[in-house]
Write a protein that holds these residues in place. Structure first.
Motif: not given
Length: 253
Positions: A12-23, A48-50, A56-64
């Protein structure tokens, strides 16, 4: 191209941030993904921060993480100790890293989310700049060399029994008066990728890396099972130790 998977229990937060920032930083040279063991929804403040950064946050969602169980990654990064203990042998990665980054809820500052983003951004930039992680997979020779010291071998055997221990607990169990000596051996095991650590207030707790190949863990476990007397005295001293540090549940953000 570097293919990276970032893991945190809630995704929900840290891994999402890392994914977005790495891309964002890696462009076409990086394909970054994220997942969790107990996915929920992406934190609104995170998105909101991103967006304020122009990401772009359109493709960011939580997944297993099961969505990626059959995929191979160049790098797998865990950002949560809970994930390190749960995702063992479920994912394939040429390199496995454990980043010690506190979640926003673990920070006392008013700008907790911004500080978390800053810390992750630094780690991501460092990873992409190096082109590969510092810790590579152990060869059998490197693994057995890591066991060729009684302090290190007994430490691993006790961690197989206890799950995690801090330096002061290991000093008491091993009857070692030198904290730098014990810390040096722990640092060697961590550098080799055999151990992970996590911070809790003033304490640093060490545990066996859940991404360690199964045959390596089987070697350590077999030592404990077939030679129980090898660490019997150490476990007695550990259990007799007063005022052991209290463990707290880890955060899922």
């Amino acid at each position: 191209m570097m293919k990276i998977l970032f893991l945190c229990s809630g995704n929900s937060t840290r891994s999402i941030l890392a994914q977005a920032l790495a891309n964002f930083h890696g462009g076409s040279d990086v394909h970054a993904y994220s997942a969790g063991t107990k996915p929920s929804t992406v934190n609104a403040t995170t998105l909101s921060m991103l967006r304020r950064l122009g990401i772009n946050t359109d493709n960011l969602y939580s997944k297993h993480l099961n969505e990626y169980k059959d995929e191979h990654f160049d790098v797998v990064v865990t950002l949560c100790s809970e994930v390190r203990s749960e995702c063992e042998s479920k994912l394939q990665g040429e390199h496995v890293l454990a980043w010690d980054i506190a979640s926003p809820s673990e920070r006392s500052r008013n700008n907790a989310y911004e500080q978390t983003l800053f810390d992750i951004n630094e780690q991501v930039i460092s990873l992409l700049r190096e082109g590969k992680p510092q810790h590579t997979l152990l060869t059998p020779l490197q693994f057995y060399k890591s066991l060729a010291d009684e302090i290190r071998l007994k430490t691993l055997a006790m961690l197989m029994v206890e799950g995690e221990l801090c330096v002061c607990e290991l000093m008491a169990a091993l009857e070692q008066d030198s904290q730098p000596k014990v810390s040096r051996h722990l640092a060697q095991l961590k550098k080799a990728g055999i151990l992970c650590d996590r911070k809790q207030k003033q304490w640093v707790f060490y545990s066996i890396n859940p991404m360690l190949p199964l045959w390596m863990k089987a070697v350590i476990n077999a030592t404990v099972m077939h030679q129980p007397d090898y660490i019997k005295a150490e476990l007695v001293r550990l259990n007799a130790m007063g005022e052991r540090p209290t463990r707290m549940a880890t955060c899922c953000n």
